[in-house]
Design an enzyme around this catalytic site. Sequence first.
Site, PDB file in Angstrom:
ATOM      1  N   ASP A 175      10.008   2.785  -0.779  1.00  0.00           N
ATOM      2  CA  ASP A 175       7.910   3.191   0.449  1.00  0.00           C
ATOM      3  C   ASP A 175       8.577   2.905   1.782  1.00  0.00           C
ATOM      4  O   ASP A 175       7.887   2.550   2.148  1.00  0.00           O
ATOM      5  CB  ASP A 175       6.920   2.798   0.105  1.00  0.00           C
ATOM      6  CG  ASP A 175       5.507   3.613   0.859  1.00  0.00           C
ATOM      7  OD1 ASP A 175       6.239   4.771   1.675  1.00  0.00           O
ATOM      8  OD2 ASP A 175       4.858   3.796   0.674  1.00  0.00           O
TER       9      ASP A 175
ATOM     10  N   LYS B 207       4.376   8.396   9.464  1.00  0.00           N
ATOM     11  CA  LYS B 207       4.444   8.233  10.275  1.00  0.00           C
ATOM     12  C   LYS B 207       5.751   7.890  11.299  1.00  0.00           C
ATOM     13  O   LYS B 207       5.412   9.368  11.992  1.00  0.00           O
ATOM     14  CB  LYS B 207       3.986   6.126   9.739  1.00  0.00           C
ATOM     15  CG  LYS B 207       3.330   5.951   9.232  1.00  0.00           C
ATOM     16  CD  LYS B 207       2.549   4.917   9.327  1.00  0.00           C
ATOM     17  CE  LYS B 207       1.453   4.564   8.578  1.00  0.00           C
ATOM     18  NZ  LYS B 207       1.176   3.797   7.488  1.00  0.00           N
TER      19      LYS B 207
ATOM     20  N   TYR C 180       0.584  -1.101   0.219  1.00  0.00           N
ATOM     21  CA  TYR C 180       0.139  -0.035   0.362  1.00  0.00           C
ATOM     22  C   TYR C 180       0.372   1.951  -0.157  1.00  0.00           C
ATOM     23  O   TYR C 180       2.132   1.195   0.568  1.00  0.00           O
ATOM     24  CB  TYR C 180      -1.136  -0.221   1.358  1.00  0.00           C
ATOM     25  CG  TYR C 180      -1.595   1.772   1.619  1.00  0.00           C
ATOM     26  CD1 TYR C 180      -2.568   1.615   0.914  1.00  0.00           C
ATOM     27  CD2 TYR C 180      -1.501   2.318   2.373  1.00  0.00           C
ATOM     28  CE1 TYR C 180      -3.852   2.427   0.814  1.00  0.00           C
ATOM     29  CE2 TYR C 180      -2.320   3.070   3.140  1.00  0.00           C
ATOM     30  CZ  TYR C 180      -3.252   3.740   1.923  1.00  0.00           C
ATOM     31  OH  TYR C 180      -4.012   4.401   1.758  1.00  0.00           O
TER      32      TYR C 180
HETATM   33  C1  PLP Z   1       0.673   4.829   5.686  1.00  0.00           C
HETATM   34  C2  PLP Z   1       0.841   4.560   4.149  1.00  0.00           C
HETATM   35  C3  PLP Z   1       0.699   5.166   3.854  1.00  0.00           C
HETATM   36  C4  PLP Z   1       0.212   6.527   3.507  1.00  0.00           C
HETATM   37  O1  PLP Z   1       0.461   7.095   4.535  1.00  0.00           O
HETATM   38  P1  PLP Z   1      -1.163   8.361   4.966  1.00  0.00           P
HETATM   39  O2  PLP Z   1      -0.136   8.992   5.639  1.00  0.00           O
HETATM   40  O3  PLP Z   1      -1.662   7.708   6.217  1.00  0.00           O
HETATM   41  O4  PLP Z   1      -1.287   9.031   3.769  1.00  0.00           O
HETATM   42  C5  PLP Z   1       1.911   4.839   1.896  1.00  0.00           C
HETATM   43  N1  PLP Z   1       2.537   3.449   2.619  1.00  0.00           N
HETATM   44  C6  PLP Z   1       3.447   3.027   3.266  1.00  0.00           C
HETATM   45  C7  PLP Z   1       3.807   2.213   3.089  1.00  0.00           C
HETATM   46  C8  PLP Z   1       2.002   2.768   4.494  1.00  0.00           C
HETATM   47  O5  PLP Z   1       2.275   2.915   5.568  1.00  0.00           O
END
Ligand code: PLP
Length: 431
Positions: free
Chosen positions: A238, A266, A143
Site C-alpha cells: 500500500d 495522494k 492504515y
Molecule cells: C491515506 C491512505 C489511505 C487512504 O486513502 P484515502 O484517499 O484517504 O481514502 C490508504 N492507505 C494509506 C497507506 C494511506 O496513507
Amino acid sequence: MTNRNETLFEQAKQYVPGGVNSPVRAFGSVGGVPRFIRSAKGACVWDEDDRCYIDYIGSWGPAIVGHAHPEVVKAVAKVAESGLSFGAPTAGEIEIAQEIIKLVPSVEQVRLVSSGTEATMSAIRLARGFTGRDLIIKFEGCYHGHSDSLLVKAGSGMLTFGTPNSGGVPADFTKHTLVLPYNDNYALNEAFREYGNKIACVIVEPFAGNMNLVRPTADFMQLMRNLTQEYGAVLIFDEVMTGFRVALNGAQSIHNITPDLTTMGKVIGGGMPLAAFGGRAEIMAKISPLGDVYQAGTLSGNPVAVAAGLKTLELIQKDGFYENLSQRTLDLTQGWQALAEKHGIPMLADCVGGMFGIYFGLEKLPQNYGDMQKVDNDLFKRFFHAMLDAGVSLAPSPFEAGFVSAAHDDEYIQTTLERTDRVLAELAMSN
Ligand SMILES: *Cc1c(COP(=O)(O)O)cnc(C)c1O
C-alpha cells in the site's frame, strides 16, 4: 480578539458531524480549534484569520511540488474547459497509466479510482478473487483506508482473528483478517505456518506512515516476500502514502522488493481525487470487464484529476527533485534533533525521502504500534500548539507522519528551525 476560525468551527459543527469531513482535521487529539484554510501557495497555507503557516501537512501528502503549483493549476484549468467528466475513456488515462507503469516497474497494468480507500479495497477483493482464498493479513498501526475488512484491531491472542475497531462493521467481516505486529518476523512466520494455504494476501505500508513514520526492517520485508511467494499469496504494497513520496519509484525501489500489487493515491492526484491500483498483468486480468472480480466508478479516471496527476508526475521527474527533497527533509529532521538535544527535550526525528516523523518521550525510534503507544502525548500537544502559534503547521496528532514539498527551500527550513528553537526553549523552561 475575534477569531474567525472559532466562529467557523462552531458553525460547521451545526451542519457537518464534528465540523469536519475527515476526523483528524477536528484537532481531536491535540484539542483547540482547527484552522480553516482559505488558500495555499508553495510551502504555505493561510487561514481565515489571514495568518500564514509554513505547512508540513501538504494536504496529507499530495502537495509534493508545493501548493497550487502554477503548472498544475494551468493544466487543470485547461482540461476543465473541455469538460469535467464524460464517463467514457479518454486519452489522458492512457498517458497516466504509461507514466505509472514506467515509474513503478512492478505495475504492468493499472486501474484508476478516486481514493486510496477504493484502491486498497479493490486490491484486496482482487487478491481474494485471484487466489480463491478469504484470509488477509494486515499489520497493527498500518492504515489502508476505511473499508470494512480493514477497520480491524488485533484479536486477543497473537494468531486470533481481528475484531472491528469501528462501530458499524460486522464482526463477520473482520474475522477473515489477521492483524500482526509490524516488524515481527516470528508472528509472520507463525501466521503462515498455521494458515499459509488459506491466505489470499498480505497488505502492508512499506514504510508505515499512519502510526507516525515507522521503518520496517529489511528482514521483515524480505520474509514477507518469501512467505507470500512460497504459499501463493498476493503481496500488496500500500503505497498510497509512500508512492512518489519516499522515492521516485516508491518504497519498493528502496527495499528492492517486487510486490504483486501496489496501491497508490495522494501524490498521483497532485491534490485532486485520484488513486490507483495495479500490478502483475495476470492478476489484473481478473478485474471486470475481463475477469469476474467486480470493480467500477462513475468518476474513475476523471479527466481533471488525471491532468493534475500527469503534471505532478512530470514535475517530480525533473533532475535532482528527490535529491533536493530528501536533503531538505534531512536538514529539517537533523536540525530538530540537534535542537532537542540542546534544550534537553526528549524528542527524536527521522525521515525517508520527503516524509518525516517526530517522536516525543521515546528512547529509540519506534519499531511498531506498541512502541508508539509509549509516546508522550502531552508533550506533543504542547509542542504542536506552540509551533502552530509560531506559524508552523504540523499534523495535529502524534500518530501522523509529516511531509516536505519542493517549495520548502532552505530559507523555509531555516525559518522553521529558528521558530522551533524558540518553542523548545520555552518548553524546556516550563518543564
Ligand atoms: C491515506 C491512505 C489511505 C487512504 O486513502 P484515502 O484517499 O484517504 O481514502 C490508504 N492507505 C494509506 C497507506 C494511506 O496513507
